[in-house]
Design a protein around this motif. Structure first.
Motif, PDB file in Angstrom:
ATOM      1  N   PHE A   1       1.008  -1.215   0.086  1.00  0.00           N
ATOM      2  CA  PHE A   1      -0.120  -0.010  -0.148  1.00  0.00           C
ATOM      3  C   PHE A   1       0.871   1.180   0.087  1.00  0.00           C
ATOM      4  CE2 PHE A   1      -2.720   3.026   2.561  1.00  0.00           C
ATOM      5  CZ  PHE A   1      -3.485   3.349   1.229  1.00  0.00           C
ATOM      6  N   LYS A   2       2.098   1.112   0.433  1.00  0.00           N
ATOM      7  CA  LYS A   2       2.940   2.374   0.454  1.00  0.00           C
ATOM      8  C   LYS A   2       3.332   2.918  -0.746  1.00  0.00           C
ATOM      9  CE  LYS A   2       4.909   0.813   5.232  1.00  0.00           C
ATOM     10  NZ  LYS A   2       6.172   0.659   5.637  1.00  0.00           N
TER      11      LYS A   2
ATOM     12  N   THR B   1      -7.201  -1.324  -2.503  1.00  0.00           N
ATOM     13  CA  THR B   1      -6.666   0.011  -2.990  1.00  0.00           C
ATOM     14  C   THR B   1      -6.461  -0.551  -4.513  1.00  0.00           C
ATOM     15  OG1 THR B   1      -4.873   1.566  -2.637  1.00  0.00           O
ATOM     16  CG2 THR B   1      -4.378  -0.747  -2.345  1.00  0.00           C
ATOM     17  N   GLN B   2      -5.465   0.499  -5.214  1.00  0.00           N
ATOM     18  CA  GLN B   2      -4.995   0.123  -6.605  1.00  0.00           C
ATOM     19  C   GLN B   2      -3.883   0.570  -6.909  1.00  0.00           C
ATOM     20  OE1 GLN B   2      -7.079   2.374  -9.794  1.00  0.00           O
ATOM     21  NE2 GLN B   2      -8.009   0.357 -10.257  1.00  0.00           N
ATOM     22  N   ASP B   3      -2.956  -0.179  -7.776  1.00  0.00           N
ATOM     23  CA  ASP B   3      -1.678   0.257  -8.014  1.00  0.00           C
ATOM     24  C   ASP B   3      -1.817   1.154  -9.267  1.00  0.00           C
ATOM     25  OD1 ASP B   3      -1.745  -1.233 -10.249  1.00  0.00           O
ATOM     26  OD2 ASP B   3      -0.824  -3.050  -9.367  1.00  0.00           O
ATOM     27  N   GLY B   4      -0.377   1.577  -9.827  1.00  0.00           N
ATOM     28  CA  GLY B   4      -0.564   2.506 -10.757  1.00  0.00           C
ATOM     29  C   GLY B   4      -0.826   2.059 -12.177  1.00  0.00           C
ATOM     30  N   ASN B   5      -0.911   0.634 -11.974  1.00  0.00           N
ATOM     31  CA  ASN B   5      -1.445  -0.197 -13.519  1.00  0.00           C
ATOM     32  C   ASN B   5      -2.945  -0.355 -13.371  1.00  0.00           C
ATOM     33  OD1 ASN B   5      -0.568  -0.738 -16.059  1.00  0.00           O
ATOM     34  ND2 ASN B   5      -0.309  -2.734 -15.598  1.00  0.00           N
ATOM     35  N   ASN B   6      -3.683   0.268 -12.460  1.00  0.00           N
ATOM     36  CA  ASN B   6      -5.072  -0.193 -12.321  1.00  0.00           C
ATOM     37  C   ASN B   6      -5.391  -1.514 -11.629  1.00  0.00           C
ATOM     38  OD1 ASN B   6      -5.511   2.666 -13.057  1.00  0.00           O
ATOM     39  ND2 ASN B   6      -6.392   2.041 -14.953  1.00  0.00           N
ATOM     40  N   SER B   7      -4.336  -2.162 -11.060  1.00  0.00           N
ATOM     41  CA  SER B   7      -4.700  -3.565 -10.556  1.00  0.00           C
ATOM     42  C   SER B   7      -5.220  -3.334  -9.265  1.00  0.00           C
ATOM     43  CB  SER B   7      -3.564  -4.483 -10.709  1.00  0.00           C
ATOM     44  OG  SER B   7      -3.069  -4.471 -11.995  1.00  0.00           O
TER      45      SER B   7
ATOM     46  N   ASN C   1     -15.868   0.116  -7.600  1.00  0.00           N
ATOM     47  CA  ASN C   1     -15.948  -1.010  -8.455  1.00  0.00           C
ATOM     48  C   ASN C   1     -14.487  -1.703  -8.045  1.00  0.00           C
ATOM     49  OD1 ASN C   1     -18.062  -0.377  -9.921  1.00  0.00           O
ATOM     50  ND2 ASN C   1     -16.954   0.597 -11.728  1.00  0.00           N
ATOM     51  N   LEU C   2     -13.578  -1.089  -7.402  1.00  0.00           N
ATOM     52  CA  LEU C   2     -12.368  -1.982  -6.792  1.00  0.00           C
ATOM     53  C   LEU C   2     -12.632  -3.087  -5.821  1.00  0.00           C
ATOM     54  CD1 LEU C   2      -9.900   0.802  -6.345  1.00  0.00           C
ATOM     55  CD2 LEU C   2     -10.129  -0.636  -8.409  1.00  0.00           C
ATOM     56  N   SER C   3     -13.701  -2.588  -4.947  1.00  0.00           N
ATOM     57  CA  SER C   3     -13.994  -3.567  -4.092  1.00  0.00           C
ATOM     58  C   SER C   3     -15.026  -4.762  -4.646  1.00  0.00           C
ATOM     59  CB  SER C   3     -15.036  -2.967  -2.937  1.00  0.00           C
ATOM     60  OG  SER C   3     -14.233  -1.943  -2.291  1.00  0.00           O
ATOM     61  N   GLU C   4     -15.657  -4.445  -5.695  1.00  0.00           N
ATOM     62  CA  GLU C   4     -16.501  -5.540  -6.330  1.00  0.00           C
ATOM     63  C   GLU C   4     -15.616  -6.107  -7.127  1.00  0.00           C
ATOM     64  OE1 GLU C   4     -19.281  -3.026  -8.083  1.00  0.00           O
ATOM     65  OE2 GLU C   4     -20.301  -2.244  -6.409  1.00  0.00           O
TER      66      GLU C   4
END
Length: 496
Positions: A102-103, A129-135, A270-273
């Protein structure tokens, strides 16, 4: 079938048995067979609770830094409390590797809840959360009695206590009253400057549609002028609509008023879903098997995305694929822009878009201030990378526009996020037995006999944009079939 996919539909099991053995089995028998298979493969539902504390302790020994917390209630039988037995209430867990990742991810946490299937009625709360590549990256989990005020307060407090103490976090959720009440409590740590709570736009649109039977609410533009024009048109529907939308702060749901770019263009939960990509089928499992699944599948997840990022870096790439695609599109648009510079320091510009007669779009003028990283279109601030106007300005004065890309989009950040080491747990026969006390499920939460009834209220949020909607064969209109068509009814009346 059940081992590979615990959420396999019972109808598919019926179909497999019929095709393979030529024998038709009832839904009830197929359902019972599936439940027996789950118990055989993943363990008994009740015994799974007794195993949970021992497995979490065992996992913590192999994954130092991981945290868990089990809350229990007294076990009372015949008006006598038995101290050797405890009744399950809640459990929270988070892996150290996810907290370290997460950092290097976007400072966004999205929280949501979903029902669990199986023998006991409980709810799985997830923070992602989401990384810089939208994963998608899950960072914390909890199994609770439901989406109550007490449960959300406990979950969000545990995240602040055990997952992150970072300030400036953007917390995205629906407008659940329990979440709003928890966030408003300054002692839990989700008030500014520690965190900024915003709403999922899809849930707001769903609430509006349910209230006014109108699905015309779409406000995703980061441009304040366009947003205000669309909002005024929206408010003009009726005084009731105007009052309803004005009671929700624009900063809570509008991308145009996200001045600090805290959302990184994320408007929904949508990330959580989408965490189903990590936990697909796990909601059908006994509790210990579900917790195990979060560990094993996150291991696969880290290896997959970490290896992909390393390969891209070894091939000479510096930024994430999603960003490269967006930048290339912006570069193409920037090639047709006209640029006027307004100072010798090359910080202030006016960008004029070329008018496209085919699409009837373009021809607008936008101001760009590089020193404060602002563009009048709003995309530069909202997305945290250069829009086409910024790229056009930088190219004109030979400035490297890549310097205005947020570091979270670099492959180095993604590699750092997934570089934490995971360790195999080995033979679980080594788990020590706990003779001091035993954990039991709450029998008051056991499901009744028979096939569970669907309790979810379906609305327009359940439609996928690419999914073909139901179309009538008679009138060719959406939303109904031939059987319920008014033309069919009129034809029957005329025939009579």
């Amino acid at each position: 079938m059940v081992k590979e996919e615990p959420s396999v539909p019972v109808s598919l099991i019926q179909e497999r048995i019929s095709g393979q053995f030529g024998y038709s089995v009832s839904y009830k028998k197929a359902w019972k067979a599936k439940q027996k298979a789950i118990v055989t493969i993943f363990g008994d539902w009740d015994e799974s609770y007794a195993t949970l504390p021992r497995w979490l302790e065992y996992m913590q020994l192999h994954a130092p830094g991981s945290v868990y917390k089990i809350e229990t209630n007294d076990y009372v039988r015949g008006n006598v409390m038995d101290n050797r037995v405890r009744v399950f209430h809640r459990v929270f867990w988070s892996f150290r590797q996810c907290r370290e990742a997460f950092k290097f991810c976007k400072p966004i946490i999205q929280v949501d809840g979903t029902f669990l299937y199986g023998k006991y009625k409980q709810t799985l709360l997830i923070a992602t959360t989401q990384d810089g590549n939208n994963s998608v990256l899950p960072i914390a989990f909890a199994i609770v009695e439901g989406e109550t005020l007490s449960a959300w307060e406990w979950f969000l407090a545990m995240i602040r206590l055990n997952v992150t103490d970072k300030t400036g976090i953007c917390l995205i959720s629906d407008r659940h009253q329990s979440i709003k009440s928890v966030v408003s409590n300054p002692h839990i740590g989700w008030q500014p400057p520690n965190a900024y709570h915003v709403y999922c736009i899809r849930h707001i649109a769903s609430n509006f549609n349910r209230r006014f039977k109108n699905s015309a609410m779409k406000t995703y533009t980061p441009c304040k002028q366009r947003f205000e024009a669309g909002l005024n048109k929206f408010r003009s529907h009726s005084p009731e609509v105007q009052t309803w939308i004005d009671n929700i702060s624009k900063k809570k749901w509008s991308l145009a008023y996200d001045h600090e770019g805290r959302r990184y263009d994320h408007m929904t939960t949508n990330l959580s879903e989408s965490v189903n990509k990590v936990l697909k089928g796990a909601r059908n499992l006994p509790i210990t098997a579900l917790v195990k699944a979060t560990y094993s599948r996150l291991v696969e997840y880290f290896v997959k995305w970490g290896e992909s990022a390393i390969n891209d870096m070894n091939n000479g790439k510096r930024y994430c694929r999603k960003l490269i695609e967006a930048i290339e599109k912006n570069q193409q648009e920037a090639s047709s822009h006209q640029v006027r510079r307004y100072d010798i320091q090359s910080t202030r510009f006016e960008i004029e878009e070329a008018f496209n007669p085919m699409t009837q779009r373009g021809g607008h003028k936008w101001s760009v201030i590089l020193s404060t990283r602002e563009c009048e279109c709003g995309k530069f601030q909202a997305y945290r990378y250069p829009c086409s106007h910024v790229i056009a300005a930088c190219v004109t004065v030979s400035i490297d526009f890549w310097q205005y890309v947020d570091p979270v989009y670099t492959l180095q950040y993604v590699v750092n996020a997934y570089s934490s080491q995971w360790w195999p747990l080995g033979n679980e026969a080594n788990i020590l037995q706990n003779d001091e006390w035993k954990l039991l499920p709450d029998q008051d939460r056991a499901r009744g006999k028979g096939r569970p009834k669907a309790c979810r209220i379906r609305n327009e949020m359940d439609w996928v944009e690419s999914q073909p909607r139901q179309r009538c064969r008679l009138c060719r209109q959406l939303g109904h079939n031939q059987r319920h068509c008014t033309q069919q009814s009129n034809a029957n009346i005329n025939h009579d």
